[in-house]
Each structure stands twice: as structure tokens, then as C-alpha cells.
Design a protein around this motif. Sequence first.
Motif, PDB file in Angstrom:
ATOM      1  N   ASN A  41       0.838  -1.204   0.000  1.00  0.00           N
ATOM      2  CA  ASN A  41       0.000   0.000   0.000  1.00  0.00           C
ATOM      3  C   ASN A  41       0.868   1.247   0.000  1.00  0.00           C
ATOM      4  O   ASN A  41       1.862   1.327   0.735  1.00  0.00           O
ATOM      5  CB  ASN A  41      -0.912   0.018   1.221  1.00  0.00           C
ATOM      6  N   VAL A  42       0.478   2.191  -0.835  1.00  0.00           N
ATOM      7  CA  VAL A  42       1.189   3.461  -0.965  1.00  0.00           C
ATOM      8  C   VAL A  42       0.180   4.590  -0.798  1.00  0.00           C
ATOM      9  O   VAL A  42      -0.929   4.528  -1.344  1.00  0.00           O
ATOM     10  CB  VAL A  42       1.875   3.590  -2.341  1.00  0.00           C
ATOM     11  N   LEU A  43       0.547   5.611  -0.035  1.00  0.00           N
ATOM     12  CA  LEU A  43      -0.310   6.788   0.130  1.00  0.00           C
ATOM     13  C   LEU A  43       0.508   8.036  -0.130  1.00  0.00           C
ATOM     14  O   LEU A  43       1.474   8.314   0.585  1.00  0.00           O
ATOM     15  CB  LEU A  43      -0.912   6.843   1.534  1.00  0.00           C
ATOM     16  N   PHE A  44       0.132   8.773  -1.169  1.00  0.00           N
ATOM     17  CA  PHE A  44       0.737  10.071  -1.471  1.00  0.00           C
ATOM     18  C   PHE A  44      -0.213  11.155  -0.975  1.00  0.00           C
ATOM     19  O   PHE A  44      -1.434  11.078  -1.187  1.00  0.00           O
ATOM     20  CB  PHE A  44       0.966  10.206  -2.975  1.00  0.00           C
ATOM     21  N   GLN A  45       0.337  12.193  -0.324  1.00  0.00           N
ATOM     22  CA  GLN A  45      -0.501  13.259   0.217  1.00  0.00           C
ATOM     23  C   GLN A  45       0.065  14.632  -0.109  1.00  0.00           C
ATOM     24  O   GLN A  45       1.284  14.831  -0.112  1.00  0.00           O
ATOM     25  CB  GLN A  45      -0.629  13.124   1.742  1.00  0.00           C
ATOM     26  N   ASN A  46      -0.850  15.547  -0.364  1.00  0.00           N
ATOM     27  CA  ASN A  46      -0.506  16.953  -0.564  1.00  0.00           C
ATOM     28  C   ASN A  46      -1.502  17.811   0.200  1.00  0.00           C
ATOM     29  O   ASN A  46      -2.716  17.620   0.084  1.00  0.00           O
ATOM     30  CB  ASN A  46      -0.541  17.332  -2.047  1.00  0.00           C
ATOM     31  N   THR A  47      -0.994  18.720   1.019  1.00  0.00           N
ATOM     32  CA  THR A  47      -1.865  19.688   1.671  1.00  0.00           C
ATOM     33  C   THR A  47      -1.511  21.087   1.183  1.00  0.00           C
ATOM     34  O   THR A  47      -0.353  21.372   0.855  1.00  0.00           O
ATOM     35  CB  THR A  47      -1.734  19.642   3.207  1.00  0.00           C
ATOM     36  N   HIS A  48      -2.494  21.942   1.135  1.00  0.00           N
ATOM     37  CA  HIS A  48      -2.297  23.307   0.648  1.00  0.00           C
ATOM     38  C   HIS A  48      -3.322  24.205   1.328  1.00  0.00           C
ATOM     39  O   HIS A  48      -4.331  23.743   1.838  1.00  0.00           O
ATOM     40  CB  HIS A  48      -2.452  23.371  -0.878  1.00  0.00           C
ATOM     41  N   GLY A  49      -3.028  25.474   1.343  1.00  0.00           N
ATOM     42  CA  GLY A  49      -3.887  26.413   2.057  1.00  0.00           C
ATOM     43  C   GLY A  49      -3.370  26.644   3.465  1.00  0.00           C
ATOM     44  O   GLY A  49      -2.189  26.465   3.758  1.00  0.00           O
ATOM     45  N   ARG A  50      -4.270  26.986   4.343  1.00  0.00           N
ATOM     46  CA  ARG A  50      -3.868  27.365   5.692  1.00  0.00           C
ATOM     47  C   ARG A  50      -4.966  27.037   6.685  1.00  0.00           C
ATOM     48  O   ARG A  50      -6.148  27.259   6.422  1.00  0.00           O
ATOM     49  CB  ARG A  50      -3.566  28.869   5.733  1.00  0.00           C
ATOM     50  N   GLY A  51      -4.572  26.478   7.832  1.00  0.00           N
ATOM     51  CA  GLY A  51      -5.515  26.197   8.887  1.00  0.00           C
ATOM     52  C   GLY A  51      -5.690  27.377   9.827  1.00  0.00           C
ATOM     53  O   GLY A  51      -5.170  28.472   9.598  1.00  0.00           O
ATOM     54  N   LEU A  52      -6.421  27.127  10.912  1.00  0.00           N
ATOM     55  CA  LEU A  52      -6.772  28.207  11.838  1.00  0.00           C
ATOM     56  C   LEU A  52      -5.899  28.258  13.087  1.00  0.00           C
ATOM     57  O   LEU A  52      -6.156  29.083  13.973  1.00  0.00           O
ATOM     58  CB  LEU A  52      -8.237  28.059  12.285  1.00  0.00           C
ATOM     59  N   GLU A  53      -4.897  27.408  13.178  1.00  0.00           N
ATOM     60  CA  GLU A  53      -4.180  27.325  14.446  1.00  0.00           C
ATOM     61  C   GLU A  53      -3.501  28.632  14.850  1.00  0.00           C
ATOM     62  O   GLU A  53      -3.386  28.936  16.034  1.00  0.00           O
ATOM     63  CB  GLU A  53      -3.176  26.181  14.398  1.00  0.00           C
ATOM     64  N   GLN A  54      -3.033  29.424  13.886  1.00  0.00           N
ATOM     65  CA  GLN A  54      -2.411  30.703  14.221  1.00  0.00           C
ATOM     66  C   GLN A  54      -3.435  31.722  14.711  1.00  0.00           C
ATOM     67  O   GLN A  54      -3.065  32.729  15.305  1.00  0.00           O
ATOM     68  CB  GLN A  54      -1.657  31.253  13.010  1.00  0.00           C
ATOM     69  N   ASN A  55      -4.721  31.448  14.465  1.00  0.00           N
ATOM     70  CA  ASN A  55      -5.770  32.350  14.928  1.00  0.00           C
ATOM     71  C   ASN A  55      -6.434  31.879  16.215  1.00  0.00           C
ATOM     72  O   ASN A  55      -6.890  32.686  17.017  1.00  0.00           O
ATOM     73  CB  ASN A  55      -6.849  32.509  13.854  1.00  0.00           C
ATOM     74  N   VAL A  56      -6.493  30.552  16.401  1.00  0.00           N
ATOM     75  CA  VAL A  56      -7.197  30.001  17.565  1.00  0.00           C
ATOM     76  C   VAL A  56      -6.235  29.641  18.685  1.00  0.00           C
ATOM     77  O   VAL A  56      -6.502  29.916  19.853  1.00  0.00           O
ATOM     78  CB  VAL A  56      -8.024  28.763  17.147  1.00  0.00           C
ATOM     79  N   GLY A  57      -5.128  28.976  18.360  1.00  0.00           N
ATOM     80  CA  GLY A  57      -4.145  28.595  19.365  1.00  0.00           C
ATOM     81  C   GLY A  57      -4.526  27.385  20.191  1.00  0.00           C
ATOM     82  O   GLY A  57      -4.010  27.197  21.300  1.00  0.00           O
TER      83      GLY A  57
END
Length: 410
Positions: A114-130
Motif C-alpha cells: 500500500n502506498v499513500l501520497f498526500q498533498n496539503t495546501h492552504g492554511r488552517g486556523l491554528e495561528q488564529n485560535v491557538g
Amino acid sequence: MTVRLKVFLPFIFLLVALPAYQAAGQECAVENEAETVSCVPDNAFTDEPDLRFLTTLLNPDNGVTFQPTYYGEVFTNAHGGISTSNSTHYEGLLDLSLSLDLEKLNAPIPGQINVLFQNTHGRGLEQNVGATQIISSIDSLNNITQMSELWWEVGLYETGITMRIGRQDLSSEFITMDTASDFINSAFGLSPSAGLPSFPAPSPAVVLMKDLSNEVTVKAGIWDAYRSNEAGIFSNNGSVLFIGEFEYRFQSPFRQLPGLFTAGITYETPGEVPSGAIPRAYGYYVQYEQMLIREAGCDADNPQGLSVFAQHYPTYSSGNSPFPLIPHDALAGLTYTGLIRNRDADVTGAGAGWVDLDQGGTDQEVMIEVFYKAIVNDNLIIQPDLQYITTPSGIYPDAFVAGIRFQLDL
């Protein structure tokens, strides 16, 4: 907060109201019909084609299965946390999963790869929520493009033991609850803040699994602990994670409804990273999942009804760690599949997570999440979501987060 809610609440209302509107258009049951709700859909016994865009791009019957899935979401911090300024963000995750059945491919070795390739893009909220309990399970903190998993699974002769070796995500087999899998907050899976070899940084491991009976399964694994996103196979920090897990499947004594009790232990050896020494640590966890109500006509393949879950995972360390210390955490919640008539696959859920911290302030954080997961068709799932976090990381004002996720099975 009012402006942000005006943007998101209409979408959430429409997505929740649409299934109810569709159900309202159905003919009412006759008066002498038994007051039970059948969960067997009208098309349960028809062979409908799979309408996913790229399904069976490679034929599973020939030993090759390729499944691309895309997750996208928009979340906003409507109140509290670190900041509500510029706090509406889009984030996406592309999963490309490839499975090779070596026996069907007439390969010289047995098992499957089994092989899993992943790509994430954009931005989450952690810098705003903490928050320590990270808002989204697809938030990789820093965007990634990587081969996240590559492992070989094989049965060991006639022992009944399955071995899995290679780079893999701890949460695929350990410290996971199927009943909680539809929640968006990462605490209902394995949060990156837990410091374990899971998304977004799986690591090399050897795992052994065996079914002792129809009710009991035991698992054990050894991982390269604290794997980073940097290049290379091993972390070279000297720290190793050992984990063992026991699963017991049962039926409730009164209605014979399915339940699952899980118990596990973890042990991490000392190591060294640039930010400091990794101390010796150990922990244990207990998990409970139980169906409480099952609609008439349902079975294991069509499990409509009400289920609950709970988890507790305390950890103990012999010294100060360079990673966030979470001495205790707990989860609990409930889900209902098929709550709205004629929306048999939709899932509604409400849950809460609590973490005990060692960072000052209140030294604790409570997260509450509610969602509605609407199965639009074979390709598309849409999920509005609300979360309330008290004292994020124990030091920030209470935060209220609203968002919507979609899942596209290609």
C-alpha cells in the motif's frame, strides 16, 4: 463575530434543511403501519453502477486499486482565540492511495503493498485560535507534498498473525475509534499535538496483528518515534515507541447491539532532538464504543441508529519534553446515522474533548463540536461544522469556530 456568522450560518442551514425538505416530500406512512423505521433503502437489492469519476481507473480484480480523494474546507474563527482578524482560511488535502494485491498480480512474494501520497495546501486556523486540540484533522501545520505511507502486509504462514512493515500511520490501527471518525477536530483521531507518528508525519514501523477469536484481537507495534517532515527514512533521534493494544467485541446483553472495548499501552524511550532531550514516557488508553439504538431492519452492513463513544489517555513523563505535554485527555460523544427519514447514510454528531495541560493559565482546554455530514451522492460529501473551545491551550480567550468541509471521491 456577527458578521462571520452571517456568512456561514446560511450555508449550514441550507445543508441541514435540504435533507429534511427532501424527506418531507415523501409519502406518509399509512396509519396502521408499525411505528418502526426501516433502514433498508429502496435500492438495497439493485446493482447500481459506481458513479465516481475515476473509480476503477485500475481494476481491483486484477490486483491494482487506485483511489484518489480530495478534502477541502473553509473555516473561520468568529470569536476569541488569538485573533479574529483575517481568520477565514481555505485548506485542502489530496489523498492518492494505491494498493497492490501481490497474489492477483502473480508476484513472487505474497501479501499486499500500500502506498499513500498526500498533498496539503492552504492554511488552517491554528495561528488564529491557538488550540492544543487542532481544529481540523487535515491541518498538517506546514503544507506537505510527500509519500506518507509505504508498507507491505503479509500473513505469517499458518500462525494467523498478520505483519505490516514500512512507513505507516499509527492511527490506522491503534488509538482510533470508528464511531468518532466523522468528526473534524483532530482530537477525535490523533492530533499532531500528541507527538505520535501519525498524520502529517508517519514513520517506519513493524506491526503484528492476530485475531484470537471472533471477539478478541491483539496488536503490537514498534515505531520510529517523533518523525519529522524532513527528508530521510528514519528520524535518527534515538527515540522508539512501543505500543500494544487489546480489542474485545461484544453484544449488549439486552438488545444484542454491537460494542467494542479497547485497551492499550505506550512506551517511548529517551532520545535527542535539536530543541532538547526527549524524556522517557509511558501511557495507557481505554476506549469504549457502543450502539444504543438500531433502527428496524438494520444489520452490521447498514448500521443506522444511535451510537456513543468515550476515550481516556493519560501519559506520564520522566522529565520535561521539547514537545507540548498533555498529561491527561478524554473524549466522549455520540453519533446518529440516518437520523432524518430517507437520508439513511447521513451522520449527525456531537462530542467533546478535554486536555489537561502544563503551559500555565487554566492548564486545561475543552472542545465541543457538532456537525451534520450529508452524503450528496457517490462522489460528494458536504459537512457543516461548529466548534467551541474554552481557553485554547489554557491561555487564550474562549473561541468559536464555524466551517464547512467537502469530500470528493474521484
